[in-house]
Design an enzyme around this catalytic site. Structure first.
Site, PDB file in Angstrom:
ATOM      1  N   TRP A   1      39.293  46.980  72.855  1.00  0.00           N
ATOM      2  CA  TRP A   1      40.006  45.764  73.431  1.00  0.00           C
ATOM      3  C   TRP A   1      40.374  45.819  75.116  1.00  0.00           C
ATOM      4  O   TRP A   1      41.062  46.856  75.118  1.00  0.00           O
ATOM      5  CB  TRP A   1      41.207  45.062  72.728  1.00  0.00           C
ATOM      6  CG  TRP A   1      41.768  44.153  73.261  1.00  0.00           C
ATOM      7  CD1 TRP A   1      42.729  43.952  74.413  1.00  0.00           C
ATOM      8  CD2 TRP A   1      41.766  42.670  73.036  1.00  0.00           C
ATOM      9  NE1 TRP A   1      43.164  42.910  74.463  1.00  0.00           N
ATOM     10  CE2 TRP A   1      42.653  41.754  73.864  1.00  0.00           C
ATOM     11  CE3 TRP A   1      41.051  41.915  71.879  1.00  0.00           C
ATOM     12  CZ2 TRP A   1      42.881  40.399  73.551  1.00  0.00           C
ATOM     13  CZ3 TRP A   1      41.040  40.380  71.589  1.00  0.00           C
ATOM     14  CH2 TRP A   1      42.197  39.727  72.532  1.00  0.00           C
ATOM     15  N   MET A   2      40.129  44.798  75.834  1.00  0.00           N
ATOM     16  CA  MET A   2      40.500  45.101  77.148  1.00  0.00           C
ATOM     17  C   MET A   2      41.207  43.865  77.617  1.00  0.00           C
ATOM     18  O   MET A   2      40.696  42.883  77.307  1.00  0.00           O
ATOM     19  CB  MET A   2      39.207  45.117  78.251  1.00  0.00           C
ATOM     20  CG  MET A   2      39.468  44.887  79.606  1.00  0.00           C
ATOM     21  SD  MET A   2      37.921  44.612  80.531  1.00  0.00           S
ATOM     22  CE  MET A   2      37.765  46.499  81.157  1.00  0.00           C
ATOM     23  N   GLN A  62      44.456  47.285  80.561  1.00  0.00           N
ATOM     24  CA  GLN A  62      45.243  47.049  79.189  1.00  0.00           C
ATOM     25  C   GLN A  62      44.432  47.222  78.274  1.00  0.00           C
ATOM     26  O   GLN A  62      43.279  46.681  78.102  1.00  0.00           O
ATOM     27  CB  GLN A  62      46.011  45.689  79.124  1.00  0.00           C
ATOM     28  CG  GLN A  62      47.166  45.577  80.064  1.00  0.00           C
ATOM     29  CD  GLN A  62      48.306  46.526  79.695  1.00  0.00           C
ATOM     30  OE1 GLN A  62      49.043  46.152  78.649  1.00  0.00           O
ATOM     31  NE2 GLN A  62      48.325  47.594  80.650  1.00  0.00           N
ATOM     32  N   GLU A 113      54.141  36.399  84.765  1.00  0.00           N
ATOM     33  CA  GLU A 113      53.709  37.702  84.545  1.00  0.00           C
ATOM     34  C   GLU A 113      52.552  38.210  85.807  1.00  0.00           C
ATOM     35  O   GLU A 113      51.924  37.182  86.351  1.00  0.00           O
ATOM     36  CB  GLU A 113      53.136  38.177  83.183  1.00  0.00           C
ATOM     37  CG  GLU A 113      52.223  37.120  82.478  1.00  0.00           C
ATOM     38  CD  GLU A 113      51.777  37.450  81.311  1.00  0.00           C
ATOM     39  OE1 GLU A 113      52.479  38.270  80.536  1.00  0.00           O
ATOM     40  OE2 GLU A 113      50.988  36.731  80.677  1.00  0.00           O
ATOM     41  N   PHE A 148      52.461  48.683  79.285  1.00  0.00           N
ATOM     42  CA  PHE A 148      52.052  47.178  79.932  1.00  0.00           C
ATOM     43  C   PHE A 148      51.670  47.324  81.434  1.00  0.00           C
ATOM     44  O   PHE A 148      51.471  48.463  82.153  1.00  0.00           O
ATOM     45  CB  PHE A 148      53.217  46.277  79.929  1.00  0.00           C
ATOM     46  CG  PHE A 148      53.437  45.876  78.387  1.00  0.00           C
ATOM     47  CD1 PHE A 148      52.625  46.470  77.288  1.00  0.00           C
ATOM     48  CD2 PHE A 148      54.448  44.654  78.251  1.00  0.00           C
ATOM     49  CE1 PHE A 148      52.895  45.849  75.904  1.00  0.00           C
ATOM     50  CE2 PHE A 148      54.579  44.372  76.897  1.00  0.00           C
ATOM     51  CZ  PHE A 148      53.764  44.735  75.891  1.00  0.00           C
ATOM     52  N   SER A 149      51.269  46.333  81.910  1.00  0.00           N
ATOM     53  CA  SER A 149      50.513  46.214  83.163  1.00  0.00           C
ATOM     54  C   SER A 149      51.371  46.525  84.392  1.00  0.00           C
ATOM     55  O   SER A 149      52.528  46.269  84.194  1.00  0.00           O
ATOM     56  CB  SER A 149      49.927  44.625  83.449  1.00  0.00           C
ATOM     57  OG  SER A 149      48.961  44.446  82.442  1.00  0.00           O
ATOM     58  N   TRP A 160      43.885  34.355  76.384  1.00  0.00           N
ATOM     59  CA  TRP A 160      44.576  34.250  75.276  1.00  0.00           C
ATOM     60  C   TRP A 160      44.046  33.155  74.252  1.00  0.00           C
ATOM     61  O   TRP A 160      43.929  32.280  74.421  1.00  0.00           O
ATOM     62  CB  TRP A 160      45.809  34.350  75.300  1.00  0.00           C
ATOM     63  CG  TRP A 160      46.638  35.590  76.222  1.00  0.00           C
ATOM     64  CD1 TRP A 160      46.888  35.625  77.604  1.00  0.00           C
ATOM     65  CD2 TRP A 160      46.374  37.069  75.897  1.00  0.00           C
ATOM     66  NE1 TRP A 160      47.195  36.914  78.128  1.00  0.00           N
ATOM     67  CE2 TRP A 160      46.871  37.706  77.012  1.00  0.00           C
ATOM     68  CE3 TRP A 160      45.822  37.639  74.859  1.00  0.00           C
ATOM     69  CZ2 TRP A 160      46.997  39.071  77.098  1.00  0.00           C
ATOM     70  CZ3 TRP A 160      45.886  39.048  74.683  1.00  0.00           C
ATOM     71  CH2 TRP A 160      46.204  39.530  75.957  1.00  0.00           C
ATOM     72  N   ASP A 217      44.341  42.571  80.874  1.00  0.00           N
ATOM     73  CA  ASP A 217      44.639  42.482  82.146  1.00  0.00           C
ATOM     74  C   ASP A 217      44.360  43.813  83.138  1.00  0.00           C
ATOM     75  O   ASP A 217      44.401  45.107  82.644  1.00  0.00           O
ATOM     76  CB  ASP A 217      46.406  42.704  82.471  1.00  0.00           C
ATOM     77  CG  ASP A 217      47.019  41.688  81.451  1.00  0.00           C
ATOM     78  OD1 ASP A 217      46.654  40.718  81.070  1.00  0.00           O
ATOM     79  OD2 ASP A 217      48.464  41.594  81.638  1.00  0.00           O
TER      80      ASP A 217
END
Ligand code: NAG
Ligand code: NAG
Ligand code: NAG
Ligand code: NAG
Ligand code: NAG
Ligand code: NAG
Length: 488
Positions: free
Chosen positions: A38-39, A57, A219, A101-102, A303, A41
Site C-alpha cells: 500500500w502507498m 507512506q 494535514e 507518518f508523513s 481515502w 502520501d
C-alpha cells in the site's frame, strides 16, 4: 483488530518467499507506484546528489490498508525512471511504533535530513494516539539513522493532531509548518515553528486556520514563495459538497497571500481553492530543484476509494510531477514536467479529426493532445470494453467535466479556453490526468478498464489537432509476493 492484523502479517510473511503471478492490468507504466503493498502520501520529495528522491507512506505487507506506515523510498534522475530503494524508516522506536507518518526532507552539508511525525497509539486511553516530530539523516541517500535525541518536538498533553512537518531554510533560520486541529479537533489549522539548528524548535505563529468552511483537520501542509507571493498548500478532512465544489470529503487546496519573515505573519489574499477537480488527488508536496522549478507531486488515490488494484497486490500511485506557477489572479497553474516529452513512444495518430476518430494505445499508456475551436463543445472518450471516461467541454456553460460512470462518477468545474481549446491528457493503465489550457485547471481520476484502452472523439466534436502518442514504460514491473493479495 490489532491482534488479527498481526496474524495476517505473519501469514503474509510466510508466503512472501514464493513467487506470484503478477497481474499488471492496473499497474502504472510511467507513474511511481510501490513494488507491492500500500502507498499513500508522498514524503521527503527532494534532490540529493543530483537525483530526485521520493519517499511515501508505505505498508509493505498489505495492499488493502495503510496499516502501520513505513517510509517507502525511490529515486530517479528524470522523475519517470524510478528505482526502488530499501524501506527508509521502520516504525520501531518508542515515539513512532504506531507509524512513521508523513514529513519532508532538507538537504544540507551533503546530508539528507528527513523530518517526520512519529505516531503512537494508546488504545482505550485518552487521547488514543499522540504525535511526535522526529528527525533522521543519511549520508548515502539509502541508509537512514534516526536522531538519538528524538523527538525534536513533543506534543502537548491533550493535543491529538500535530503532524506532517514541512521544513525549509531561509537565511540562517529553519522553518517548519505543521498540520494541526484545534477547538477539540473540530477545526483545522497550520502552525509555524522556527529553529536555529534544525534540532530545537519553538512555535512562532499560527499561519492560518479554518473557520469551519475549510475542514476540521489540516494535514500535509506546505508553504513556499512563488513569484513574489506565498502559497499555503494543505490537505484537509471534512468537506461537504457545495454544488460542483468539494465533491471529495478530502481535499487538497491552497491559499495565496503575503508573508513577513520578520513577524512570521501570513496574510491570506485569496480564498481557499481546490488544487485539482478530479476524484483522486491528495496530500500534494512540493520541492525546488536545481533549475529552480517548484515541482509538486500528489497521491493519485483518495481515502475511501476501494481500489480494485488491491486484489492485484498493490494500492496507490503518484501523479505526474507538475511544475507550479502563479497567475496574476493568484491561481496555481500546473504543467507536467517537461521531461515527460522524452518518455513519448510511438506516434499513433496526428492531424485533424472528426467525430468518431479513434486511436488505441499500444500498452494502455499514452499522451493525447487536442486543439479545437474555443467556441464549441468537445467530448473526448477514453474507453475499454467495460469502462468509459468522458472528458467534456461544455461551451454554453463554460464548464469542463470528467465522467467516469458509476456512482458519483462526475466531477466538473468552471473553465473556458483563452482562445483555442487546448487539452493535454495522460492515460496510464488505470488513471487519467487532464490539463486544460496551460494547466489552469486539472482533473485527475482513476478508472479500472478491462483490456486495451482507446481514445475517441465524441459526437458533435471536431479537432484541429488530435495527436496520440504511446508513453514508454519507465517503471520497473511490480514484484508481488505470493499470497500478498489475499487478505483471508
Ligand atoms: C511488516 O512486515 C515486517 C517484516 O517484513 C514486520 O517486521 C512488520 O512488523 C510488518 N508490519 C506491519 C505493519 O504489520
Ligand atoms: C552545516 O554545517 C554548518 C557549518 O559547519 C553548520 O553551521 C550547520 O549547523 C550544519 N547544518 C546542520 C543541519 O547541522
Ligand atoms: C547505516 O548507518 C548506520 C549509522 O551510520 C551504521 O551504523 C550502519 O552500519 C549503516 N548500515 C548500512 C547497511 O550501511
Ligand atoms: C471533545 O470531543 C469529544 C469527542 O467528540 C467529547 O467527548 C468531549 O466532551 C469534547 N470535549 C470538549 C472540551 O468539548
Ligand atoms: C535575509 O537575507 C536577505 C539578504 O541577505 C536580507 O535582505 C533579508 O532582510 C533577510 N531576511 C530576514 C528575515 O532576515
Ligand atoms: C472492468 O473490468 C475489470 C476487470 O474485470 C474490473 O476490475 C472492473 O471493476 C470493471 N469495471 C467496471 C466499471 O465494471
Amino acid at each position: 483488530m490489532l491482534v488479527m492484523m498481526n496474524k495476517l502479517c505473519l501469514l503474509a510473511l510466510i508466503v512472501q518467499f514464493t513467487a506470484a503471478k503478477v497481474n499488471s492490468r492496473y499497474y502504472p507504466r510511467f507513474h511511481l507506484a510501490p513494488p507491492h503493498g500500500w502507498m499513500d502520501d508522498p514524503n521527503g520529495f527532494s534532490v540529493y546528489k543530483d537525483e530526485y528522491h521520493l519517499f511515501y507512506q508505505y505498508n509493505p505487507n498489505f495492499s488493502f490498508e495503510p496499516g502501520i506506515p513505513h517510509w517507502g523510498h525511490a529515486k530517479s534522475k528524470d522523475l519517470f525512471h524510478w528505482e526502488h530503494l530499501p524501506i527508509a524508516m521502520y516504525p520501531d522506536e518508542d515515539y513512532d511504533k504506531g507509524g512513521v507518518f508523513s514529513g519532508s526532507a532538507l538537504v544540507e552539508n551533503d546530508t539528507l535530513y528527513v523530518i517526520y511525525t512519529g505516531n503512537m497509539n494508546y488504545p482505550g486511553k485518552i487521547p488514543e494516539y499522540k504525535h511526535y516530530q522526529a528527525l533522521a539523516f543519511s549520508t548515502d541517500g539509502v541508509n537512514f539513522t534516526k536522531h538519538k535525541n528524538n523527538p525534536i518536538i513533543k506534543s502537548k498533553k491533550h493535543q491529538l493532531n500535530i503532524k506532517n512537518p514541512k521544513v525549509w531554510k531561509h537565511n540562517d533560520t529553519y522553518y517548519m509548518v505543521l498540520g494541526n486541529s484545534f477547538q477539540n479537533n473540530t477545526l483545522g489549522r497550520a502552525l509555524l515553528y522556527t529553529s536555529q539548528d534544525l534540532f530545537s524548535w519553538t512555535r512562532a505563529s499560527v499561519l492560518d486556520y479554518s473557520d469551519g468552511s475549510v475542514g476540521k483537520l489540516w494535514e500535509c501542509p506546505d508553504f513556499f514563495s512563488l513569484q513574489g507571493a506565498f502559497v499555503l498548500l494543505f490537505s484537509s478532512h471534512g468537506f461537504k459538497p457545495q454544488g460542483d465544489k468539494y465533491k471529495n470529503e478530502f481535499q487538497t487546496g491552497y491559499v495565496v497571500g503575503e508573508f513577513d519573515y520578520k513577524t512570521n505573519i501570513f496574510t491570506p489574499v485569496t480564498e481557499f481553492r481546490q488544487l485539482d477537480y478530479g476524484h483522486d488527488f491528495y496530500a500534494a508536496q512540493t520541492m525546488v530543484d536545481k533549475n529552480n522549478r517548484r515541482i509538486m507531486i500528489a497521491w493519485f488515490d483518495m481515502w475511501g476509494g476501494n481500489y480494485p488494484e488491491g486484489a492485484d497486490g498493490f494500492t496507490g500511485f503518484m501523479t505526474i510531477p507538475r511544475v507550479l506557477s502563479l497567475t496574476k489572479q493568484g491561481r496555481l497553474v500546473q504543467k507536467p514536467v517537461k521531461e515527460i516529452t522524452g518518455m513519448k513512444g510511438k506516434l499513433i495518430r496526428s492531424g485533424k479529426a472528426d467525430k468518431g476518430t479513434t486511436a488505441t494505445l499500444t500498452n494502455k499508456a499514452g499522451e493525447i493532445y487536442i486543439k479545437a475551436s474555443g467556441h464549441k463543445s468537445l467530448e473526448v472518450i477514453i474507453e475499454s470494453s467495460n469502462v468509459t471516461v468522458k472528458l467534456i467541454y461544455n461551451s454554453i456553460h463554460g464548464r469542463v467535466s470528467l465522467d467516469r460512470g458509476g456512482v458519483d462518477g462526475v466531477r466538473r468545474t468552471k473553465w473556458r479556453p483563452h482562445g483555442r481549446l487546448r487539452w493535454l491528457i495522460y492515460v496510464d493503465a488505470s488513471s487519467v490526468e487532464l490539463f486544460c489550457g496551460v494547466g489552469e485547471v486539472t482533473l485527475s481520476s482513476r478508472f479500472f478498464p478491462d483490456g486495451p484502452i482507446s481514445v475517441r472523439l465524441g459526437d458533435r466534436s471536431k479537432a484541429k489537432e488530435f495527436t496520440v502518442h504511446d508513453i514508454k514504460r519507465t517503471m520497473p514491473k511490480p514484484n508481488i509476493p505470493m499470497g500478498h493479495n489475499q487478505i483471508n
